[in-house]
Design an enzyme around this catalytic site. Structure first.
Site, PDB file in Angstrom:
ATOM      1  N   ASN A 181       0.786  -1.223   0.000  1.00  0.00           N
ATOM      2  CA  ASN A 181       0.000   0.000   0.000  1.00  0.00           C
ATOM      3  C   ASN A 181       0.820   1.276   0.000  1.00  0.00           C
ATOM      4  O   ASN A 181       0.283   2.351  -0.219  1.00  0.00           O
ATOM      5  CB  ASN A 181      -0.939   0.016   1.209  1.00  0.00           C
ATOM      6  N   THR A 205     -25.995  -7.432  12.986  1.00  0.00           N
ATOM      7  CA  THR A 205     -26.933  -7.185  11.892  1.00  0.00           C
ATOM      8  C   THR A 205     -26.203  -6.607  10.688  1.00  0.00           C
ATOM      9  O   THR A 205     -25.489  -5.609  10.793  1.00  0.00           O
ATOM     10  CB  THR A 205     -28.031  -6.206  12.328  1.00  0.00           C
ATOM     11  N   CYS A 255      -3.584   4.789   7.904  1.00  0.00           N
ATOM     12  CA  CYS A 255      -3.740   4.310   9.279  1.00  0.00           C
ATOM     13  C   CYS A 255      -2.550   4.697  10.157  1.00  0.00           C
ATOM     14  O   CYS A 255      -2.640   4.633  11.378  1.00  0.00           O
ATOM     15  CB  CYS A 255      -3.914   2.788   9.282  1.00  0.00           C
TER      16      CYS A 255
END
Length: 406
Positions: free
Chosen positions: A149, A236, A344
């Site tokens: 990356n 969910t 990050c």
């Protein structure tokens, strides 16, 4: 502003945004509910999983929806290692993995696992012979990214997968977050057991990740809950975001061939542009050295030029002696948005772990700049960038820290 930070995140397609909005308005029921609305949501979920399976030429049931690439990498690495610890507590990875892989391995070390961090050469490539030498009877998992990356090095995934096919007790995980939509991905041909992708890297919504779990591979879930996603990822499901993500992957992979050719051209032009600026140093294969950096044994081809084994959308360079955030902010003043290292990790002021692992000097590793292309870039945007780079360098040169350049 010209956004050259597609490795960090991408602008969503208008079509993806419309899909997300429509599904949120019309299909808000929980897909686990038994009533008609719940069943309609569940059908959309199943249809999206089926589309992902078709795009990657795999079975739909082999795909798990997560919250993003970080969760997918953690579930793959920690989940596989913990589930397989009875047969061995040894994991192999590389020294230049994304933080979500690298730190997951550090976590396993604290749990008593032994981790081998494979070195890379100055071009950023893992050696196939190093992978083979690191394998032991205790090895249960090998995790190597497809495209780095920061510098864009394409790792010899096919060669590693071929090597591991003979090791039936060793799972092979590949972080494909930076490769999907830019390069061909052949999971079954390569012998990949676990594969990670992220929707917001292909112009989809944030908060949706994919994890390929080959049929027969067993993982230990990281969370407890209602048993969704075949029990591997309870909670969910975000149906609207998943449907929109599936559309984004379809668009990205459908336009991959044209994108590859166009971005290769942009990358090669930028490499020439940066190479003409004495203060800047290119990082990666053929950028600061020669193709001889990459042994044929590593599964790499030497027949297509010195940039053949680099991703088409990433160019990394350094301005030794200059703080990278100063360079980035000066670019922004000229309507160019770029980045330093992994998004990050960009908030810390430490040298790039990736560039240091490649054997670059402290000054070079501490001043890396990453340009990453997207669908909206063409000749006009590239020409503006190439005009502004020498101008920015000339303005910053008086600030260059003495004694830092080598």
């Amino acid at each position: 502003m010209i956004y050259f930070d597609h490795c960090a995140s991408t602008p969503p397609h208008e079509e993806v945004i419309r899909t997300l909005s429509e599904v949120m308005l019309l299909h808000y029921a929980n897909p686990s509910s038994l009533h008609r609305s719940g069943m309609e949501s569940r059908k959309l979920l199943q249809r999206s999983r089926g589309l992902i399976g078709e795009l990657f030429h795999t079975d739909a049931k082999e795909w798990v929806f997560t919250s993003g690439g970080t969760e997918s990498n953690n579930l793959a690495i920690v989940g596989a290692a913990r589930r397989s610890n009875a047969r061995g507590k040894h994991v192999i990875t590389s020294a230049i993995e994304h933080p979500s892989v690298y730190d997951a391995c550090k976590k396993l070390e604290r749990e008593g696992f032994r981790i081998t961090y494979l070195p890379v050469n100055r071009a950023g490539f893992v050696s196939l012979s190093d992978v083979e030498s690191a394998l032991t009877e205790e090895t249960s998992l090998v995790s190597i990214m497809h495209v780095n990356n920061e510098v864009g090095a394409i790792q010899p995934i096919e060669a590693i997968g071929s090597l591991l096919k003979e090791k039936r007790n060793v799972y092979f995980h590949v972080d494909g977050v930076q490769s999907v939509g830019k390069l061909p991905v052949r999971l079954r041909d390569w012998g990949v057991d676990l594969f990670t992708a992220s929707a917001h890297k292909v112009r989809g919504p944030r908060g949706v990740g994919l994890l390929y779990v080959r049929d027969g591979v067993q993982l230990e879930p990281l969370m407890a809950g209602g048993g969704q996603e075949d029990g591997l990822r309870p909670g969910t499901e975000n149906v609207a975001a998943i449907v929109a993500a599936a559309k984004a992957f379809r668009i990205a992979m459908g336009g991959q061939k044209e994108r590859l050719m166009r971005m290769n051209g942009l990358r090669d032009r930028l490499v020439r542009c940066v190479g003409e600026i004495p203060e800047l140093v290119l990082n990666g294969l053929g950028l600061a050295s020669s193709v001889a950096e990459m042994p044929e044994a590593d599964g790499a081809s030497k027949g297509g030029g010195i940039l053949q084994e680099m991703a088409p959308h990433i160019v990394n360079f350094s301005y030794p002696g200059m703080k990278p955030e100063v360079f980035v902010h000066m670019l922004e003043k000229h309507r160019i948005l770029a980045s330093t290292k992994s998004a990050c990790s960009s908030k810390d002021d430490k040298p790039s772990r990736v560039l240091q692992a490649m054997g670059l000097s402290h000054a070079q590793a501490a001043s890396g700049i990453r340009i990453s292309f997207g669908d909206e870039h063409g000749d006009v945007e590239l020409e503006w960038l190439c005009q502004m780079l020498p101008l920015v360098v000339s303005k910053l040169k008086p600030l260059e820290r003495k004694g830092q350049r080598e």
